[in-house]
Design a protein around this motif. Structure first.
Motif, PDB file in Angstrom:
ATOM      1  N   TRP A 179       0.838  -1.205   0.000  1.00  0.00           N
ATOM      2  CA  TRP A 179       0.000   0.000   0.000  1.00  0.00           C
ATOM      3  C   TRP A 179       0.873   1.255   0.000  1.00  0.00           C
ATOM      4  CZ3 TRP A 179      -1.110   3.049   4.663  1.00  0.00           C
ATOM      5  CH2 TRP A 179      -2.018   4.076   4.438  1.00  0.00           C
ATOM      6  N   SER A 222       6.039   8.119   1.798  1.00  0.00           N
ATOM      7  CA  SER A 222       5.670   6.710   1.735  1.00  0.00           C
ATOM      8  C   SER A 222       6.818   5.818   1.291  1.00  0.00           C
ATOM      9  CB  SER A 222       4.485   6.520   0.787  1.00  0.00           C
ATOM     10  OG  SER A 222       3.334   7.119   1.344  1.00  0.00           O
ATOM     11  N   THR A 277       2.293   1.851  -3.464  1.00  0.00           N
ATOM     12  CA  THR A 277       1.337   2.493  -4.388  1.00  0.00           C
ATOM     13  C   THR A 277       1.161   3.970  -4.052  1.00  0.00           C
ATOM     14  OG1 THR A 277      -0.542   1.811  -3.014  1.00  0.00           O
ATOM     15  CG2 THR A 277       0.096   0.335  -4.821  1.00  0.00           C
ATOM     16  N   ARG A 278       1.178   4.317  -2.763  1.00  0.00           N
ATOM     17  CA  ARG A 278       1.084   5.739  -2.390  1.00  0.00           C
ATOM     18  C   ARG A 278       2.324   6.493  -2.826  1.00  0.00           C
ATOM     19  NH1 ARG A 278      -0.406   7.284   3.319  1.00  0.00           N
ATOM     20  NH2 ARG A 278      -0.599   9.255   2.234  1.00  0.00           N
ATOM     21  N   ALA A 326       4.166   5.760  -5.399  1.00  0.00           N
ATOM     22  CA  ALA A 326       4.104   5.893  -6.851  1.00  0.00           C
ATOM     23  C   ALA A 326       3.178   7.036  -7.259  1.00  0.00           C
ATOM     24  CB  ALA A 326       3.644   4.582  -7.473  1.00  0.00           C
ATOM     25  N   GLU A 327       2.222   7.380  -6.398  1.00  0.00           N
ATOM     26  CA  GLU A 327       1.303   8.483  -6.682  1.00  0.00           C
ATOM     27  C   GLU A 327       1.906   9.846  -6.334  1.00  0.00           C
ATOM     28  OE1 GLU A 327      -2.155   7.485  -4.436  1.00  0.00           O
ATOM     29  OE2 GLU A 327      -2.720   5.855  -5.777  1.00  0.00           O
ATOM     30  N   GLY A 328       3.122   9.847  -5.766  1.00  0.00           N
ATOM     31  CA  GLY A 328       3.779  11.116  -5.496  1.00  0.00           C
ATOM     32  C   GLY A 328       3.991  11.435  -4.031  1.00  0.00           C
ATOM     33  N   ASN A 329       3.584  10.594  -3.128  1.00  0.00           N
ATOM     34  CA  ASN A 329       3.787  10.829  -1.701  1.00  0.00           C
ATOM     35  C   ASN A 329       5.191  10.358  -1.337  1.00  0.00           C
ATOM     36  OD1 ASN A 329       3.712  11.046   1.049  1.00  0.00           O
ATOM     37  ND2 ASN A 329       1.747   9.998   1.300  1.00  0.00           N
TER      38      ASN A 329
END
Length: 154
Positions: free
Chosen positions: A52, A64, A55-56, A58-61
């Protein structure tokens, strides 16, 4: 096929050491089944949380990325502790070595030294007023064991 008695090893059939079926029975008690289940649940949850966080990330966070590494480390630690406990259980109880016998004789019991409980007089002969009042207070407390310090009449 008959076995050759000269080369047949019966030690594994007669002992309950690690690696034998009797040794493995210790890992199937209700307490150990709960430990096995807890280990599997924790590892799956920790790896899921790690995925999880990937994936966070990879979204730019960017925070994470650290957590994506941290959760699998936690899962590895759970597996490490579980494996260490399994090995410890399979080894069985350790035999305590016998304590060495003392070569030096034990010291003789000494009598207690008696000490006077009477306060000593000052060396120069002069009486300190605060010290004398404090000693009277302590004497009163000693004479009245059930009394509280606030009950002191002086």
């Amino acid at each position: 096929m008959p076995t050759n008695p000269a080369t047949y090893d019966t030690a594994s059939e007669t002992t309950a050491g690690p690696g034998t079926l009797n040794g493995m029975k210790r890992l199937w008690t209700p307490a150990w089944i709960a430990r096995h289940v807890a280990m599997v649940v924790l590892v799956v949850c920790f790896l899921g949380l790690g995925w999880w966080q990937v994936t966070r990330a990879a979204e730019g966070n960017t925070l994470s990325f650290g957590y994506a590494i941290e959760w699998p480390v936690f899962a590895g630690f759970v597996v490490f502790v579980w494996w260490r406990e399994v090995r410890h259980t399979l080894r069985g109880p350790r035999e305590e070595p016998a304590p060495p016998e003392p070569t030096v004789p034990a010291p003789a019991v000494r009598r207690p030294v008696r000490v006077s409980r009477v306060p000593s007089a000052p060396a120069d002969g002069a009486e300190d007023g605060e010290l004398a009042e404090y000693n009277r207070y302590l004497s009163w407390l000693n004479a009245n064991p059930g009394a509280r310090p606030g009950d002191y009449p002086g």
